[in-house]
Design a protein around this motif. Structure first.
Motif, PDB file in Angstrom:
ATOM      1  N   ASP A 143       0.811  -1.220   0.000  1.00  0.00           N
ATOM      2  CA  ASP A 143       0.000   0.000   0.000  1.00  0.00           C
ATOM      3  C   ASP A 143       0.845   1.272   0.000  1.00  0.00           C
ATOM      4  O   ASP A 143       0.554   2.230  -0.717  1.00  0.00           O
ATOM      5  CB  ASP A 143      -0.935   0.011   1.213  1.00  0.00           C
ATOM      6  CG  ASP A 143      -1.985  -1.076   1.138  1.00  0.00           C
ATOM      7  OD1 ASP A 143      -2.080  -1.723   0.081  1.00  0.00           O
ATOM      8  OD2 ASP A 143      -2.718  -1.277   2.131  1.00  0.00           O
ATOM      9  N   GLU A 144       1.903   1.270   0.808  1.00  0.00           N
ATOM     10  CA  GLU A 144       2.722   2.476   0.925  1.00  0.00           C
ATOM     11  C   GLU A 144       3.431   2.792  -0.384  1.00  0.00           C
ATOM     12  O   GLU A 144       3.475   3.957  -0.823  1.00  0.00           O
ATOM     13  CB  GLU A 144       3.745   2.308   2.049  1.00  0.00           C
ATOM     14  CG  GLU A 144       4.556   3.560   2.319  1.00  0.00           C
ATOM     15  CD  GLU A 144       5.513   3.386   3.492  1.00  0.00           C
ATOM     16  OE1 GLU A 144       6.342   4.280   3.706  1.00  0.00           O
ATOM     17  OE2 GLU A 144       5.420   2.338   4.184  1.00  0.00           O
ATOM     18  N   GLU A 147       0.923   4.031  -2.911  1.00  0.00           N
ATOM     19  CA  GLU A 147       0.537   5.415  -2.631  1.00  0.00           C
ATOM     20  C   GLU A 147       1.614   6.385  -3.135  1.00  0.00           C
ATOM     21  O   GLU A 147       1.303   7.424  -3.735  1.00  0.00           O
ATOM     22  CB  GLU A 147       0.316   5.594  -1.122  1.00  0.00           C
ATOM     23  CG  GLU A 147      -0.319   6.922  -0.733  1.00  0.00           C
ATOM     24  CD  GLU A 147       0.715   7.996  -0.483  1.00  0.00           C
ATOM     25  OE1 GLU A 147       0.387   9.188  -0.662  1.00  0.00           O
ATOM     26  OE2 GLU A 147       1.861   7.646  -0.125  1.00  0.00           O
ATOM     27  N   LYS A 148       2.884   6.046  -2.948  1.00  0.00           N
ATOM     28  CA  LYS A 148       3.982   6.913  -3.402  1.00  0.00           C
ATOM     29  C   LYS A 148       4.002   7.000  -4.930  1.00  0.00           C
ATOM     30  O   LYS A 148       4.212   8.074  -5.512  1.00  0.00           O
ATOM     31  CB  LYS A 148       5.309   6.387  -2.891  1.00  0.00           C
ATOM     32  CG  LYS A 148       5.522   6.589  -1.399  1.00  0.00           C
ATOM     33  CD  LYS A 148       6.878   6.037  -0.968  1.00  0.00           C
ATOM     34  CE  LYS A 148       7.097   6.257   0.534  1.00  0.00           C
ATOM     35  NZ  LYS A 148       8.406   5.705   0.977  1.00  0.00           N
ATOM     36  N   LEU A 150       1.482   6.490  -7.023  1.00  0.00           N
ATOM     37  CA  LEU A 150       0.319   7.247  -7.491  1.00  0.00           C
ATOM     38  C   LEU A 150       0.507   8.744  -7.250  1.00  0.00           C
ATOM     39  O   LEU A 150       0.181   9.571  -8.117  1.00  0.00           O
ATOM     40  CB  LEU A 150      -0.951   6.765  -6.782  1.00  0.00           C
ATOM     41  CG  LEU A 150      -1.463   5.377  -7.180  1.00  0.00           C
ATOM     42  CD1 LEU A 150      -2.588   4.931  -6.249  1.00  0.00           C
ATOM     43  CD2 LEU A 150      -1.958   5.381  -8.633  1.00  0.00           C
ATOM     44  N   ARG A 151       1.035   9.079  -6.101  1.00  0.00           N
ATOM     45  CA  ARG A 151       1.220  10.488  -5.759  1.00  0.00           C
ATOM     46  C   ARG A 151       2.201  11.150  -6.761  1.00  0.00           C
ATOM     47  O   ARG A 151       1.964  12.273  -7.238  1.00  0.00           O
ATOM     48  CB  ARG A 151       1.755  10.611  -4.335  1.00  0.00           C
ATOM     49  CG  ARG A 151       1.879  12.056  -3.843  1.00  0.00           C
ATOM     50  CD  ARG A 151       2.350  12.073  -2.396  1.00  0.00           C
ATOM     51  NE  ARG A 151       1.347  11.511  -1.492  1.00  0.00           N
ATOM     52  CZ  ARG A 151       0.315  12.194  -0.997  1.00  0.00           C
ATOM     53  NH1 ARG A 151       0.158  13.484  -1.331  1.00  0.00           N
ATOM     54  NH2 ARG A 151      -0.531  11.618  -0.191  1.00  0.00           N
ATOM     55  N   LYS A 203     -10.135   0.463  -1.088  1.00  0.00           N
ATOM     56  CA  LYS A 203      -8.763   0.745  -0.669  1.00  0.00           C
ATOM     57  C   LYS A 203      -8.101   1.726  -1.649  1.00  0.00           C
ATOM     58  O   LYS A 203      -7.394   2.665  -1.248  1.00  0.00           O
ATOM     59  CB  LYS A 203      -7.963  -0.554  -0.596  1.00  0.00           C
ATOM     60  CG  LYS A 203      -6.476  -0.358  -0.323  1.00  0.00           C
ATOM     61  CD  LYS A 203      -6.228   0.101   1.098  1.00  0.00           C
ATOM     62  CE  LYS A 203      -6.382  -1.050   2.067  1.00  0.00           C
ATOM     63  NZ  LYS A 203      -5.986  -0.682   3.434  1.00  0.00           N
ATOM     64  N   THR A 206      -9.476   5.138  -1.124  1.00  0.00           N
ATOM     65  CA  THR A 206      -8.965   5.691   0.132  1.00  0.00           C
ATOM     66  C   THR A 206      -7.579   6.293  -0.065  1.00  0.00           C
ATOM     67  O   THR A 206      -7.259   7.381   0.431  1.00  0.00           O
ATOM     68  CB  THR A 206      -8.908   4.607   1.224  1.00  0.00           C
ATOM     69  OG1 THR A 206     -10.227   4.118   1.467  1.00  0.00           O
ATOM     70  CG2 THR A 206      -8.346   5.159   2.525  1.00  0.00           C
ATOM     71  N   ILE A 207      -6.736   5.566  -0.806  1.00  0.00           N
ATOM     72  CA  ILE A 207      -5.389   6.072  -1.095  1.00  0.00           C
ATOM     73  C   ILE A 207      -5.482   7.369  -1.899  1.00  0.00           C
ATOM     74  O   ILE A 207      -4.822   8.369  -1.595  1.00  0.00           O
ATOM     75  CB  ILE A 207      -4.567   5.015  -1.856  1.00  0.00           C
ATOM     76  CG1 ILE A 207      -4.265   3.819  -0.944  1.00  0.00           C
ATOM     77  CG2 ILE A 207      -3.271   5.624  -2.393  1.00  0.00           C
ATOM     78  CD1 ILE A 207      -3.594   2.656  -1.650  1.00  0.00           C
ATOM     79  N   LEU A 208      -6.352   7.381  -2.896  1.00  0.00           N
ATOM     80  CA  LEU A 208      -6.488   8.561  -3.748  1.00  0.00           C
ATOM     81  C   LEU A 208      -7.040   9.760  -2.989  1.00  0.00           C
ATOM     82  O   LEU A 208      -6.740  10.912  -3.325  1.00  0.00           O
ATOM     83  CB  LEU A 208      -7.402   8.253  -4.945  1.00  0.00           C
ATOM     84  CG  LEU A 208      -6.845   7.308  -6.006  1.00  0.00           C
ATOM     85  CD1 LEU A 208      -7.878   7.065  -7.082  1.00  0.00           C
ATOM     86  CD2 LEU A 208      -5.559   7.868  -6.619  1.00  0.00           C
ATOM     87  N   SER A 210      -6.234  10.924  -0.313  1.00  0.00           N
ATOM     88  CA  SER A 210      -5.179  11.695   0.377  1.00  0.00           C
ATOM     89  C   SER A 210      -4.260  12.422  -0.597  1.00  0.00           C
ATOM     90  O   SER A 210      -3.309  13.092  -0.185  1.00  0.00           O
ATOM     91  CB  SER A 210      -4.345  10.760   1.264  1.00  0.00           C
ATOM     92  OG  SER A 210      -3.625   9.823   0.472  1.00  0.00           O
ATOM     93  N   ILE A 211      -4.519  12.265  -1.912  1.00  0.00           N
ATOM     94  CA  ILE A 211      -3.635  12.852  -2.929  1.00  0.00           C
ATOM     95  C   ILE A 211      -4.380  13.971  -3.667  1.00  0.00           C
ATOM     96  O   ILE A 211      -5.500  13.757  -4.144  1.00  0.00           O
ATOM     97  CB  ILE A 211      -3.194  11.772  -3.948  1.00  0.00           C
ATOM     98  CG1 ILE A 211      -2.491  10.611  -3.225  1.00  0.00           C
ATOM     99  CG2 ILE A 211      -2.276  12.378  -5.006  1.00  0.00           C
ATOM    100  CD1 ILE A 211      -2.179   9.428  -4.134  1.00  0.00           C
TER     101      ILE A 211
END
Length: 584
Positions: A143-144, A147-148, A150-151, A203, A206-208, A210-211
């Protein structure tokens, strides 16, 4: 990520932006090597990214997937391009050598803490491709790392250089907006993640969440329909299970909460509490969990299983999910009822202990309503009820209001039966002029008074409330006076009637009836006429008997209220006089 590992650019072994001429030459060379069963030069296929099985058919398919501009752009979003010879070429060489760490370090120096610019735009893009690929290993998603990746990729696509990848991969006439290219990337990424078992769409959203990126609100709101539909299906499934088996309501409700909490949390992050979609679906879960608690409680309420703890827990879960006023009010009403039921647990336990005694007493009370109102029946009534009253007393205690009210009810019935028979005998005595009959009636009266005195003593020893105790004492005084007058009565004696023993009522404290009160004397001529009408007319019909019984029951109450009201008594006399004139 398969769209990277099996990317057409990788199969052919070229970078995004390779000229058509070089692409055609590379395809031809690959086919020659494959046809000769020789290992082709790796070129830009980067074996460190994962195994790559090549065949002539795979190469042809890869080439066909790079014919249309949209296909070129879609595949280029998940590969590499050379946007800066100074930095990208060395990084690509590291990748060819299998040196992933140095390639990452080189691009990271250009991107860490920096905005996207002309010199580092490709570094942002290429490094994010590596991160997206390494975020998925087999069926495991990191996940981490995801997330990086995608960001970083969305930061690139959100910049003024988002169009660089389009310029490298498509014809100059091909047009696509920032919004469209971001949605294309997100939809392709989600499609890849949907294939990973255990990684939910929620999920990803949720990750998106925060971006920051250009189409965030549009994209995320478009992703709410699927999770809402999933929740609705789970609520419907829970409802079906509950209707089939209420006894499992606690398990069904808890499972529904467990299965929907993560989805709901993600929806809340996307929509917030105030969003009508969120509040509606959250209230729907709350209502079903609450209903599971209600049905579970009703199933076990009257059994040996105490449902209060499990029901309270379901109600707590329902409260945590209720957003709208209707859902909150429904939770509040049911919680109040449940708390009252819990508080009354000692009372229910006591009732349970004496339930058989209460049932027997009810049967005896109901049966007594059909019995003649006599002293003997009063005595039998008290005798039959005492054992059950004793059992109830042992559980509730002598001063419990419920017990004393029940004991007072039985005592009142018994005393009323005695009063009724003695008053009837006295009425007969007053209307009898034959001396032999009069004497026999007087002897019967004496006998019944003595028997009633015994019943009265039994009543006096019972646990009765204060209201009935006052009525009991008044009637005991009247009975005592009558008993004293009759003590010396023999067949040769007479007695001056001085006292009247009356049937007790809820507020009676007088020994007079309404007519006696109105005329001031039991032996007033008008009162005698009314008694004769009662005995000679009313007693001969069922309706008349019913009227007499109602009179005996209700008149003492009226006497108590009206005895000192002269104006009212005067009005009653006038009405009675008119009635007496009619019956004459």
């Amino acid at each position: 990520m398969q769209i990277i590992k099996n990317n057409p650019y990788r199969i052919i072994g070229i970078l995004v932006g390779t000229s058509l001429k070089d692409q055609t030459r590379q395809i031809s060379r690959l086919k020659q090597y494959i046809g000769a069963e020789q290992e082709p030069p790796e070129g830009h296929s980067f074996p460190i990214l994962g195994n790559l099985g090549r065949s002539i058919e795979a190469v042809d398919n890869a080439a066909s997937n790079l014919n249309l501009d949209l296909d070129k752009l879609t595949n280029s979003l998940f590969w590499f391009y050379n946007g800066n010879d100074v930095t990208d070429e060395p990084a690509f060489d590291f990748l060819k050598e299998g040196n992933l760490q140095d390639a990452v370090s080189l691009w990271a120096k250009l991107t860490n803490g920096k905005d996207v610019n002309e010199k580092n735009a490709s570094a942002f893009f290429n490094l994010s491709t590596l991160m997206l690929n390494s975020a998925i290993t087999g069926i495991v998603v990191k996940d981490e790392t995801l997330e990086k990746g995608l960001r970083m990729r969305l930061k690139y696509l959100d910049s003024d250089y988002y169009n660089s990848i389009k310029l490298f991969s498509t014809d100059s006439n091909f047009k696509i907006s920032k919004r469209e290219i971001q949605l294309l990337f997100l939809n392709q990424t989600k499609s890849q993640l949907d294939k990973i078992r255990g990684f939910s769409a929620e999920k990803f959203t949720t990750i998106l969440s925060s971006i920051p990126f250009f189409v965030k609100d549009e994209y995320l709101k478009g992703q709410t329909d699927a999770p809402i539909n999933r929740i609705e299906k789970k609520v419907e499934d829970a409802k079906k299970k509950r209707l089939l088996n209420n006894s499992n309501g606690n398990i069904i409700g808890e499972q529904l909460h467990e299965e929907t909490k993560d989805i709901l949390t993600q929806l809340k992050a996307l929509l917030t509490n105030s969003n009508i979609k969120y509040s509606a679906i959250s209230d729907k879960i709350s209502d079903e969990i609450l209903q599971c608690g209600i049905d579970y409680f009703l199933y076990y309420r009257d059994t040996n299983t105490d449902p209060s703890t499990a029901t309270l827990e379901l109600f707590r879960l329902a409260k945590s999910l209720a957003v709208g006023n209707i859902a909150i009010q429904r939770w509040r009403e049911n919680t109040t009822e449940l708390e009252d039921w819990i508080k009354d647990k000692p009372g229910r336990q006591r009732v349970k202990k004496v339930s058989n005694d209460l049932e027997r007493l009810k049967a005896l009370i109901d049966n007594n309503e059909t019995k003649s109102e006599t002293v003997l029946n009063a005595k039998l009534y008290l005798s039959s009820t005492q054992p059950y009253l004793a059992n109830i007393k042992a559980v509730y205690g002598a001063f419990d209001e419920f017990y004393t009210s029940l004991s007072s009810r039985i005592a009142s019935d018994a005393q009323g039966m005695c009063v009724s028979e003695i008053n009837k005998i006295q009425d007969t005595l007053s209307s009898t002029y034959d001396q032999v009959t009069k004497m026999a009636t007087m002897m019967l009266l004496k006998q019944r008074v003595n028997e009633a005195w015994e019943v009265n003593n039994t009543i006096g020893a019972m646990d009765i409330n204060q209201n009935f105790r006052l009525r009991y004492n008044t009637n005991r005084t009247s009975l005592s006076s009558l008993k004293s007058q009759l003590i010396n009565v023999t067949p040769l004696n007479n007695v001056n009637r001085q006292s009247t023993y009356t049937k007790p009522s809820s507020s009676s404290s007088s020994g007079c009836y309404i007519a006696t009160m109105a005329y001031g004397s039991y032996d007033h001529p008008q009162v005698i006429i009314l008694r004769k009408f009662r005995d000679q007319v009313l007693e001969k019909t069922q309706v008349g008997k019913w009227l007499i019984k109602q009179y005996y029951h209700h008149s003492p109450k009226l006497v108590e209220k009206l005895k000192d009201k002269k104006a009212v008594n005067y009005s009653i006399r006038k009405i009675l006089n008119l009635f007496i004139n009619l019956i004459k």
